[in-house]
Design a protein around this motif. Sequence first.
Motif: not given
Lengths: 342, 342
Positions: B180-194
């Motif tokens: 869709q043309g996005c170049k700077e994609i923010l990623h909001i997520t949980g604890n990466l040890s899961r």
Amino acid sequence: MSQKEITIYDIAEKLAISAATVSRALQNHPAVNAKTKKRIVDLANELGYQSNKFASNLRKQKTHTIGVIVPRLNSAFMSTVLSGIEKVANNAGYNLIISQSFETHDKEAQNAQTMFNNRVDALVISLAYDTKDYKHLNSFIKKKIPIIFFDRVADKIDATKVLIDNFKAGYQATEHLIQQGCKEILHITGNLSRNVYNDRFEGYKKALEDNGIKYDQKLLICNDLSEKAIEDCLKNDVLKRTKLPDGLFITSDPSAAYALTILKEAGVKVPQDMAIIGFNNDLISRVCEPAISTINYPGNQMGETIARILINHLNGESDINYMNTVILKTDLIVRNSSLKKK
Amino acid sequence: MSQKEITIYDIAEKLAISAATVSRALQNHPAVNAKTKKRIVDLANELGYQSNKFASNLRKQKTHTIGVIVPRLNSAFMSTVLSGIEKVANNAGYNLIISQSFETHDKEAQNAQTMFNNRVDALVISLAYDTKDYKHLNSFIKKKIPIIFFDRVADKIDATKVLIDNFKAGYQATEHLIQQGCKEILHITGNLSRNVYNDRFEGYKKALEDNGIKYDQKLLICNDLSEKAIEDCLKNDVLKRTKLPDGLFITSDPSAAYALTILKEAGVKVPQDMAIIGFNNDLISRVCEPAISTINYPGNQMGETIARILINHLNGESDINYMNTVILKTDLIVRNSSLKKK
């Protein structure tokens, strides 16, 4: 299943101490010194010792379980109540056995029987959509197993009820729409043989009456409040009417949010053409555009209250038989979906 | 509690028939004729006879209960999974004991111990946010009590897992935003040890890489995905940045809906300024404006699958030990929140 069970005697033998000491240590008794306790607990864990709560419960005629029957687990409101019950019950050492009636009398009766046979210490229940009589609860009553009804309660049974003042909440919601200038208020709600829906409807009617608006039964729609039912009644009925209602009081927030989406798609302006108010104050009501006015229904507090009443009773601290009805506070929350006058 | 228990002998005496006949009738044995059966069942109900499932379970070393530990009951996704488990388990004659870890290792371990002592026939678990080791499950493993992990699973334990392909889902969501043309994609997520969050993050990174976009760690925000955390990171960080990200992949729909509300309030246009994609396909994603693109995560099917695997194993129809991982299908659902190119 057929593995040999580890007993306190096995642990006692391996450590060359008495079984009584092992038993005391595993119950964290102060008479056993910390070092010995640690050796015993460590070995118990290593061997996979399982305390026989089950047999001990059988002796004590207590299972430390509370049975909970709800219409559906898959509901924001119910999961909030359950979370509150579980939190308090778990901290008091009680387990929850949870089942759902899927809104039918038969399944509810069957689940009640299963819980009775499993000897729950208490029963918590919110009635199914079509439950007509309460014979399936007689065995509990006869055996003096405490029952707490919540939300959808049975008026004809002498048991503790935890609920909100649905009449007042229905009155407040309707009065608010009238104050915003609505004159033809559509009421979409559930089965009127359930107290929650009937009382809200009575509040709706009384608010109309007190404000000189004649109740029109064409403005009452009862269904199961599912997405399908909402879509159906709006697309095949309401949106085809020559004159649209100018207000909508719908008794659940997910339904209100879904109705809002359908109405907007059909070009209805909210609140200008139709002001909307929902019920519950679920997150879903806040993220819509416009945000949906609602009645705050404190599900978590309801759950915690239910569990506390039961546990106090089961522990002999207070007697549930003296507590007939607990009514929790609700609030009108006004947001943009109903604000015609700003 | 201290009331006299009604036994089959009481019923037999009153009807002047043998206790064996009463016992058979109550188990609906074909050898007892219908009329006698009815007399026995009616009297049993009248007297409040309670079949002693509890003692019979003790003899059989089976409790017909399945323990379920979830991070929180109060979540649309979890309640959908639970509803699926309960439906299948209940129909097969199993009860669910449900408890919540409130996202902490300690509470999870404590709940596991309680369930072990209550002799559940099987354990179903989705790990807490901060669970670090799996010692609290050793007793189950040692005793060969089947464990099924779902959603948030433990990689290091040799137990059955039911989950989705989180890497693929993360890849698809990110790839869609890039298309869709996005170049700077923010990623909001949980604890990466899961696993769920880590695998989605790895999918996100791989999609960036495959499309020649360099991963920027300033575009990764990990928190507990609560409303408070979302509000915090958006208002005190993201919205203060000199350049706003043009895309947002956030790993839960309620969080996505809440983020959308905050971004809109701050004057950010969605999808023009920032395209958004969530995760789960909860109702909440459909009622927002614009409706939120998401990954369809079939919670109900997951629940039903878990229960069927367990029950087949417990009934001896199939052996869970041969089934390591079950991966359910997900789909990308594109809606207006991410459609920059129409």
